[in-house]
Design a protein around this motif. Structure first.
Motif, PDB file in Angstrom:
ATOM      1  N   GLY A  20      13.303  47.937-102.037  1.00 20.04           N
ATOM      2  CA  GLY A  20      14.376  47.078-102.541  1.00 20.04           C
ATOM      3  C   GLY A  20      15.750  47.662-102.276  1.00 20.04           C
ATOM      4  N   TYR A  21      15.902  48.968-102.509  1.00 23.01           N
ATOM      5  CA  TYR A  21      17.197  49.616-102.273  1.00 23.01           C
ATOM      6  C   TYR A  21      17.581  49.530-100.803  1.00 23.01           C
ATOM      7  CZ  TYR A  21      20.812  53.078-101.716  1.00 23.01           C
ATOM      8  OH  TYR A  21      21.984  53.700-101.383  1.00 23.01           O
ATOM      9  N   PHE A  22      16.649  49.865 -99.911  1.00 19.36           N
ATOM     10  CA  PHE A  22      16.976  49.844 -98.491  1.00 19.36           C
ATOM     11  C   PHE A  22      17.206  48.425 -97.979  1.00 19.36           C
ATOM     12  CE2 PHE A  22      15.162  54.199 -98.431  1.00 19.36           C
ATOM     13  CZ  PHE A  22      16.313  54.835 -97.983  1.00 19.36           C
ATOM     14  N   THR A  23      16.559  47.438 -98.597  1.00 22.72           N
ATOM     15  CA  THR A  23      16.827  46.047 -98.238  1.00 22.72           C
ATOM     16  C   THR A  23      18.263  45.681 -98.610  1.00 22.72           C
ATOM     17  OG1 THR A  23      14.522  45.457 -98.558  1.00 22.72           O
ATOM     18  CG2 THR A  23      16.115  43.659 -98.584  1.00 22.72           C
ATOM     19  N   LEU A  24      18.681  46.048 -99.820  1.00 17.50           N
ATOM     20  CA  LEU A  24      20.071  45.797-100.219  1.00 17.50           C
ATOM     21  C   LEU A  24      21.048  46.567 -99.334  1.00 17.50           C
ATOM     22  CD1 LEU A  24      19.887  45.879-104.110  1.00 17.50           C
ATOM     23  CD2 LEU A  24      20.401  43.912-102.665  1.00 17.50           C
ATOM     24  N   TYR A  25      20.697  47.803 -98.985  1.00 17.45           N
ATOM     25  CA  TYR A  25      21.588  48.630 -98.177  1.00 17.45           C
ATOM     26  C   TYR A  25      21.787  48.047 -96.778  1.00 17.45           C
ATOM     27  CZ  TYR A  25      23.748  52.760 -96.140  1.00 17.45           C
ATOM     28  OH  TYR A  25      24.616  53.604 -95.527  1.00 17.45           O
ATOM     29  N   THR A  26      20.733  47.498 -96.193  1.00 18.40           N
ATOM     30  CA  THR A  26      20.867  46.932 -94.846  1.00 18.40           C
ATOM     31  C   THR A  26      21.623  45.606 -94.866  1.00 18.40           C
ATOM     32  OG1 THR A  26      18.710  45.853 -94.999  1.00 18.40           O
ATOM     33  CG2 THR A  26      18.780  48.025 -93.964  1.00 18.40           C
TER      34      THR A  26
END
Length: 72
Positions: free
Chosen positions: A37-43
């Motif tokens: 979830g974090y990396f999805t938001l970050y991208t």
């Protein structure tokens, strides 16, 4: 007449005991879901947003409208 072949009492040869603690597996799955979830938001973040802004939005301590671009 009757078959002398014996059948196992196990269902599909499953083990009766899991190899890991269920609580540990649940925690690991939760950690993996948070990381994805974090990396999805970050991208998907805007170019002017920092990684700290993404972390604040991901944890619910801030909203996207409250994040500020860095000063120029």
């Amino acid at each position: 007449m009757g078959s002398s072949k014996q059948h196992s009492t196990e269902v599909l040869h499953q083990r009766s005991k899991m190899p890991f603690c269920p609580m540990r597996m649940a925690f690991g799955g939760f950690a993996i879901a948070l990381t994805i979830g974090y990396f999805t938001l970050y991208t998907m973040k805007k170019p002017e947003a920092s990684a700290l802004d993404v972390a604040r939005v991901a944890t619910g301590t801030s909203h996207p409208a409250n994040t500020h671009p860095p000063p120029k």
